[in-house]
Scaffold this motif. Structure first.
Motif: not given
Length: 156
Positions: A15-18, A36-40
């Protein structure tokens, strides 16, 4: 057992970069990133997205799912496909290492189920699209059954 002359896809859900995500993208330029860029939405949200992706490809295409935050691809897709086909399996899961720390062992025992004495790791698996769909349908039914059984137990 399937024989695949089809495609192989390397897929992750993030959902994000980490963590190692940027390195994963560099190690696998045609990586397919879902979520990507959505809510977990938890493990089931991830599974749903992967199953939906599997439904968009040929049922005999090979899907290799890798964890987005702690994985790096060390060889090309054709080598991965070759190794998978040599296994003559429909779906393979990685397993967790034997922990060297009692706290990690406790958490693994509480969080992960065993298969033939091994702790399955849902962060890395490979299989035919059809078999991945079938596996997660059964997994969800089993999980729902267990939840209903648990609720019935507490209702007594």
């Amino acid at each position: 057992m399937n024989i695949s002359n089809g495609n192989i896809y390397i897929v992750t859900y993030a959902t994000h970069e980490e963590g190692y995500f940027s390195l994963l993208k560099k190690s696998c330029p045609d990586l397919i990133v879902l979520g990507m860029n959505t809510k977990w939405n938890g493990f089931y949200g991830r599974v749903k997205e992967i199953v939906n992706f599997c439904k968009t490809v040929n049922e005999n295409d090979i899907i290799c799912h890798v964890d987005g935050f702690d994985s790096v691809v060390l060889c090309n897709k054709e080598k991965i496909k070759e190794k998978f086909l040599e296994s003559k399996s429909n779906i393979l899961f990685s397993s967790l290492r034997n922990p060297s720390n009692i706290i990690i062992k406790y958490l693994q025992d509480k969080l992960f189920s065993s298969c033939k004495g091994e702790k399955l790791n849902a962060g890395l698996y490979i299989g035919y699209a059809k078999n991945i769909i079938d596996f997660f349908i059964v997994f969800k039914l089993f999980s729902v059954y267990n939840e209903i059984s648990r609720l019935k137990f507490f209702a007594k």
